[in-house]
Write a protein that holds these residues in place. Structure first.
Motif, PDB file in Angstrom:
ATOM      1  N   ALA A 137       3.239  33.716  11.910  1.00  0.00           N
ATOM      2  CA  ALA A 137       4.700  33.592  11.855  1.00  0.00           C
ATOM      3  C   ALA A 137       5.353  34.283  13.054  1.00  0.00           C
ATOM      4  CB  ALA A 137       5.227  34.178  10.549  1.00  0.00           C
ATOM      5  N   LYS A 138       4.831  35.457  13.403  1.00  0.00           N
ATOM      6  CA  LYS A 138       5.371  36.181  14.560  1.00  0.00           C
ATOM      7  C   LYS A 138       5.140  35.393  15.841  1.00  0.00           C
ATOM      8  CE  LYS A 138       5.089  40.585  16.983  1.00  0.00           C
ATOM      9  NZ  LYS A 138       4.410  41.871  17.117  1.00  0.00           N
ATOM     10  N   PHE A 139       3.936  34.815  15.974  1.00  0.00           N
ATOM     11  CA  PHE A 139       3.638  34.009  17.155  1.00  0.00           C
ATOM     12  C   PHE A 139       4.581  32.812  17.244  1.00  0.00           C
ATOM     13  CE2 PHE A 139       1.683  30.122  18.724  1.00  0.00           C
ATOM     14  CZ  PHE A 139       1.548  30.455  20.060  1.00  0.00           C
ATOM     15  N   GLU A 140       4.749  32.095  16.132  1.00  0.00           N
ATOM     16  CA  GLU A 140       5.625  30.922  16.140  1.00  0.00           C
ATOM     17  C   GLU A 140       7.048  31.304  16.521  1.00  0.00           C
ATOM     18  OE1 GLU A 140       5.660  28.483  12.650  1.00  0.00           O
ATOM     19  OE2 GLU A 140       3.558  27.915  12.901  1.00  0.00           O
ATOM     20  N   ALA A 141       7.539  32.400  15.957  1.00  0.00           N
ATOM     21  CA  ALA A 141       8.907  32.829  16.257  1.00  0.00           C
ATOM     22  C   ALA A 141       9.050  33.149  17.740  1.00  0.00           C
ATOM     23  CB  ALA A 141       9.268  34.046  15.407  1.00  0.00           C
ATOM     24  N   GLU A 142       8.073  33.856  18.296  1.00  0.00           N
ATOM     25  CA  GLU A 142       8.142  34.216  19.716  1.00  0.00           C
ATOM     26  C   GLU A 142       7.958  32.992  20.608  1.00  0.00           C
ATOM     27  OE1 GLU A 142       5.963  37.095  23.008  1.00  0.00           O
ATOM     28  OE2 GLU A 142       5.377  37.231  20.911  1.00  0.00           O
ATOM     29  N   ALA A 143       7.003  32.144  20.289  1.00  0.00           N
ATOM     30  CA  ALA A 143       6.702  30.987  21.128  1.00  0.00           C
ATOM     31  C   ALA A 143       7.860  30.000  21.174  1.00  0.00           C
ATOM     32  CB  ALA A 143       5.436  30.294  20.621  1.00  0.00           C
ATOM     33  N   LEU A 144       8.601  29.904  20.077  1.00  0.00           N
ATOM     34  CA  LEU A 144       9.701  28.944  20.013  1.00  0.00           C
ATOM     35  C   LEU A 144      11.079  29.590  20.166  1.00  0.00           C
ATOM     36  CD1 LEU A 144       8.371  26.729  17.081  1.00  0.00           C
ATOM     37  CD2 LEU A 144       8.169  26.313  19.545  1.00  0.00           C
ATOM     38  N   SER A 145      11.130  30.855  20.519  1.00  0.00           N
ATOM     39  CA  SER A 145      12.399  31.587  20.584  1.00  0.00           C
ATOM     40  C   SER A 145      13.346  31.051  21.652  1.00  0.00           C
ATOM     41  CB  SER A 145      12.149  33.080  20.823  1.00  0.00           C
ATOM     42  OG  SER A 145      11.551  33.284  22.091  1.00  0.00           O
ATOM     43  N   VAL A 146      12.845  30.323  22.607  1.00  0.00           N
ATOM     44  CA  VAL A 146      13.668  29.763  23.667  1.00  0.00           C
ATOM     45  C   VAL A 146      14.495  28.566  23.175  1.00  0.00           C
ATOM     46  CG1 VAL A 146      11.885  28.210  24.553  1.00  0.00           C
ATOM     47  CG2 VAL A 146      13.615  29.115  26.115  1.00  0.00           C
ATOM     48  N   LEU A 147      14.144  28.031  22.008  1.00  0.00           N
ATOM     49  CA  LEU A 147      14.829  26.858  21.466  1.00  0.00           C
ATOM     50  C   LEU A 147      15.852  27.245  20.397  1.00  0.00           C
ATOM     51  CD1 LEU A 147      11.719  24.538  20.905  1.00  0.00           C
ATOM     52  CD2 LEU A 147      13.259  24.565  22.888  1.00  0.00           C
ATOM     53  N   THR A 148      16.918  26.442  20.305  1.00  0.00           N
ATOM     54  CA  THR A 148      17.866  26.613  19.206  1.00  0.00           C
ATOM     55  C   THR A 148      17.237  26.030  17.936  1.00  0.00           C
ATOM     56  OG1 THR A 148      18.911  24.457  19.510  1.00  0.00           O
ATOM     57  CG2 THR A 148      19.824  26.309  20.806  1.00  0.00           C
ATOM     58  N   GLU A 149      17.837  26.295  16.794  1.00  0.00           N
ATOM     59  CA  GLU A 149      17.318  25.739  15.533  1.00  0.00           C
ATOM     60  C   GLU A 149      17.328  24.216  15.565  1.00  0.00           C
ATOM     61  OE1 GLU A 149      15.731  27.378  13.046  1.00  0.00           O
ATOM     62  OE2 GLU A 149      15.928  29.073  14.410  1.00  0.00           O
ATOM     63  N   ASP A 150      18.383  23.639  16.137  1.00  0.00           N
ATOM     64  CA  ASP A 150      18.473  22.179  16.244  1.00  0.00           C
ATOM     65  C   ASP A 150      17.348  21.644  17.145  1.00  0.00           C
ATOM     66  OD1 ASP A 150      19.781  19.647  15.741  1.00  0.00           O
ATOM     67  OD2 ASP A 150      20.501  19.731  17.811  1.00  0.00           O
ATOM     68  N   GLN A 169      14.303  19.036  16.292  1.00  0.00           N
ATOM     69  CA  GLN A 169      14.029  17.842  17.091  1.00  0.00           C
ATOM     70  C   GLN A 169      12.574  17.843  17.579  1.00  0.00           C
ATOM     71  OE1 GLN A 169      16.862  17.544  20.283  1.00  0.00           O
ATOM     72  NE2 GLN A 169      18.610  17.712  18.900  1.00  0.00           N
ATOM     73  N   LEU A 170      12.107  18.988  18.051  1.00  0.00           N
ATOM     74  CA  LEU A 170      10.735  19.097  18.544  1.00  0.00           C
ATOM     75  C   LEU A 170       9.738  18.796  17.430  1.00  0.00           C
ATOM     76  CD1 LEU A 170       8.605  19.848  20.679  1.00  0.00           C
ATOM     77  CD2 LEU A 170       8.899  22.243  19.969  1.00  0.00           C
TER      78      LEU A 170
END
Length: 137
Positions: free
Chosen positions: A96-109, A113-114
């Motif tokens: 969960a920590k990895f996913e949050a950090e890896a995708l932190s550059v993206l908005t929720e929207d 979409q991704l």
């Protein structure tokens, strides 16, 4: 098109691969600590022999037990031990920590979409694999 191999390499290296010990522990934990070996096999993209090998390692490490299913004696139930549950929780937290950090550059929207596009690609790639298997037969 950019090098898609980098994305796969990054995820494999940093997120524990597609179906290793950590992923199996997390999957069993999500199922409440017990799952049939057949169900587990159906949810990971590796051969039944590879699943058996990973489970044997987990069993040797004292993280799971395998017992005959009460409802179907042909099946094995895979259950997390106390140590296995603790390890699975650590794996899930790291994931969960990895996913949050890896995708932190993206908005929720953008994350939504991704994920939608990746789901579409996965379905299409699975269709390609099925067609390839049919041709091989």
């Amino acid at each position: 098109m950019r090098d898609l191999g980098y994305f796969g390499h990054f995820l494999h290296l940093h997120a524990g691969g597609r179906s290793g010990k950590q992923r199996m522990l997390e999957r069993i934990l999500r199922e409440g600590g017990t799952i049939s070996q057949r169900e587990l096999q159906d949810t990971v993209p590796i051969s039944s022999a590879a699943v058996s090998e990973v489970l044997a390692k987990l069993e040797f490490e004292g993280l799971i037990t395998r017992t005959r299913s009460e409802s179907d004696k042909r099946q094995l139930d895979v259950t997390l031990t106390e140590n296995g549950q603790a390890e699975a929780k650590v794996c899930a937290e790291k994931h969960a920590k990895f996913e949050a950090e890896a995708l932190s550059v993206l908005t929720e929207d953008e994350k939504g979409q991704l994920l939608g596009m990746l789901d579409l690609l996965m379905e299409h790639w699975q269709d390609i694999e099925e067609k390839d298997r049919a041709v091989e037969k």
